[in-house]
Enzyme design. Structure first.
Site, PDB file in Angstrom:
ATOM      1  N   LYS A  41     -30.948  57.512  32.815  1.00  0.00           N
ATOM      2  CA  LYS A  41     -29.709  56.830  32.417  1.00  0.00           C
ATOM      3  C   LYS A  41     -28.631  57.019  33.479  1.00  0.00           C
ATOM      4  CE  LYS A  41     -28.673  60.710  29.258  1.00  0.00           C
ATOM      5  NZ  LYS A  41     -27.351  61.287  29.504  1.00  0.00           N
ATOM      6  N   TYR A 254      -1.593  63.409  52.936  1.00  0.00           N
ATOM      7  CA  TYR A 254      -0.512  63.169  51.977  1.00  0.00           C
ATOM      8  C   TYR A 254       0.153  64.484  51.586  1.00  0.00           C
ATOM      9  CZ  TYR A 254      -2.056  58.355  51.326  1.00  0.00           C
ATOM     10  OH  TYR A 254      -2.389  57.041  51.520  1.00  0.00           O
TER      11      TYR A 254
END
Lengths: 362, 362
Positions: A41, A254
């Site tokens: 899955k 940043y």
């Protein structure tokens, strides 16, 4: 380089070693006399169901697969015509025709779903809850079910552990006892209880069908250590886009979270949080290049990270070099330790932009 | 329902409102006399470049797009034949032919890349670093560049902020001053400095071309509040797979992290960490159903979460109902507050399994 080549040259690479996945399967399969299925899955935990399921089907004894929903099952059926495919998430009434047409086996999780499948000749699985309280028949519904008339071809009875990665947790034995009670009422169905960690709880827990997921890919569900014979089956490599010389006091990224303490050499790599593996990992994280560990510096950007290659041991490192972000040197364990995320989340969070390269010996 | 229908019915839905993205663009464009481009890297921040870029191109003035790498650019070119496309990540020598053939404009980040593009008639951008120290020409390389002979058709000069989301941070003015100095040496090129937050620093910062990303989609780059006219442009909905009645003392999910304090009613939804938005968010997080907020309980699973619908106000809630995971009631702000991740990471972490639904009025 042609346009077609460029489309296969995203410059950041996810390598999946199908041989290792096959070896991991063999290791898991060898733990027990039970048969062994594969849970694929979530696109085989982020690594690519389309390549992994056929590798297991054609190169091991594995003929049974578990997915989460019908969309995943239909995709898998289009790849493997002859595999047995179970769907965990339960049956919606308007999906019944597709299950039948595609020969996909639903796992029924509650009394309503029984109604949708009653009187069908095709097999179904039944999920009995033994304490995790997600999907599956409650005790009360199970009792009603066993006392009711029904016409079902049940070929699998399953339940799911709460914390099989903690071998001595009392819940494991409690769940085992409860599973044995329901399992004996459906003696003609195969019984399945074990996920990856459950397999290592021992023979009493194995029943007829194992259904490992994360350990197939070499992840660790939370055991103190990865068992012998289970190897991480994938690695992520990024490319150096640019190398910069910084003076002491210059900062990177940043919010200037890292400042060069001295004259420094910094490489900018083409993976960032949009590529998934680095989420929440911009503290103390590392990469591997030219035989050495290098530190990630500054805040992770959407498409980039920066690494410190000031030390003389990195003198040969140049633009275009590939850098191991995750692999045999930068293991899932190391990344998880610097992250708020575990192996499962790191794997299913792998991004979409990688050039995916699958290795399988002829 | 046919197989084709099933493949479009993953039961968990990502709704992207293209009208809202267009309105957000208009809001940003209205802040300035400068032109306004769109940053659509990382699959338009997880929401789908293939639908969003054409919506902006055909329904606004936007004719210029920025992506991270050449693979994204080639995909965008196949969708928009006439758009201007810039690639942030810089130029690799073996990609030059594809840039030329596909009319994609590289942004050159260092002296080596200048060599690869020298004497080409086609335009290029140049990125001058002003302090973030990721990509772009350093001061030293910029000086060499301006003093060197070259034959380039430079149509864009750009730089990137360190922390434009903190309006009064001194770094913004320092970067501005530095950008003005380089920008004046290439007066025939358009100049671009502003990302989303930068636009709100005011006119001095706008130059010729704005290049917002996250605010187009209604995310907040870290400003104290989302500006007026910027609206979250997407929502995520999950479906109820099963509803369970629990007795007091029964627990839910892996490791039994939540235990019912009283007789409780729990709904299991078909989204989990493999679907991305819920990573690191299994504490105090909420969903919205039938007009009310419901609490997420227990640990997030790969494919599922559980919510508490015990209260009488949820009496009408049934299996198959859709639940808002993220949207106008469960905002990005709320989810980020319960997460270690920010808006950017939450958005680019949106998983692959959603049925994607795009709304655009005719």
């Amino acid at each position: 380089m042609t346009v077609a080549d460029v489309l296969n040259d995203a410059s950041a690479e996810l390598h999946v070693d199908l041989e290792t996945i096959i070896e991991n399967y063999e290791t898991l399969n060898a733990q027990s006399n039970a048969a062994c299925a594969a849970v694929v899955k979530a696109d085989a935990y982020g690594l690519g169901m389309e390549k992994i399921a056929p590798a297991l089907f054609h190169h091991t004894e594995c003929d049974t697969f578990f997915v989460a929903n019908l969309v995943e099952a239909v995709k898998l059926r289009s790849i493997l015509k002859d595999a047995k495919i179970y769907v965990f998430n339960g049956l919606f009434e308007d999906h019944v025709d597709t299950y039948l047409e595609q020969d996909i086996t639903p796992i029924l999780n509650d009394p309503n779903q029984i109604q949708f499948w009653n009187n069908k000749k095709q097999p179904c699985g039944i999920h009995f809850d033994t304490g995790i309280n997600r999907l599956g028949f409650s005790d009360k519904h199970a009792e009603e079910f066993f006392n009711s008339k029904r016409n079902l071809n049940i070929d699998l009875v399953l339940s799911h552990f709460i914390q099989s990665e903690i071998p001595n947790h009392p819940s494991n034995e409690i769940q085992l006892d409860q599973f044995i009670r329901v399992r004996y009422q459906l003696p003609n169905a195969k019984a399945s209880l074990c996920n990856s960690a459950g397999i290592y709880l021992g023979e009493d827990y194995h029943f007829d069908l194992l259904r490992p997921g994360i350990m197939l890919y070499g992840g660790n569900p939370g055991l103190p250590k990865r068992p012998d014979g289970i190897t991480q089956a994938f690695e992520i490599k990024a490319k150096i886009l640019q190398i910069r010389e910084l003076e002491a006091g210059m900062s990177v990224g940043y919010n200037s979270l890292w400042t060069a303490p001295e004259k420094s050499r910094i490489a900018i790599l083409n993976v960032g949080y949009a590529d998934g593996t680095l989420k929440t990992s911009d503290r103390n994280s590392s990469v591997y290049i030219d035989g050495h560990i290098a530190k990630v510096v500054g805040k992770t950007s959407m498409d980039m990270i920066a690494i410190d290659i000031t030390d003389a041991k990195f003198d040969k490192v140049t633009v275009n070099n590939f850098v191991e972000i995750l692999g045999s040197n930068i293991t899932l364990e190391m990344v998880a330790e610097n992250s708020t995320l575990g192996h499962y989340e790191l794997m299913t969070g792998i991004g979409r932009r990688y050039n995916k390269i699958y290795n399988l010996r002829a």
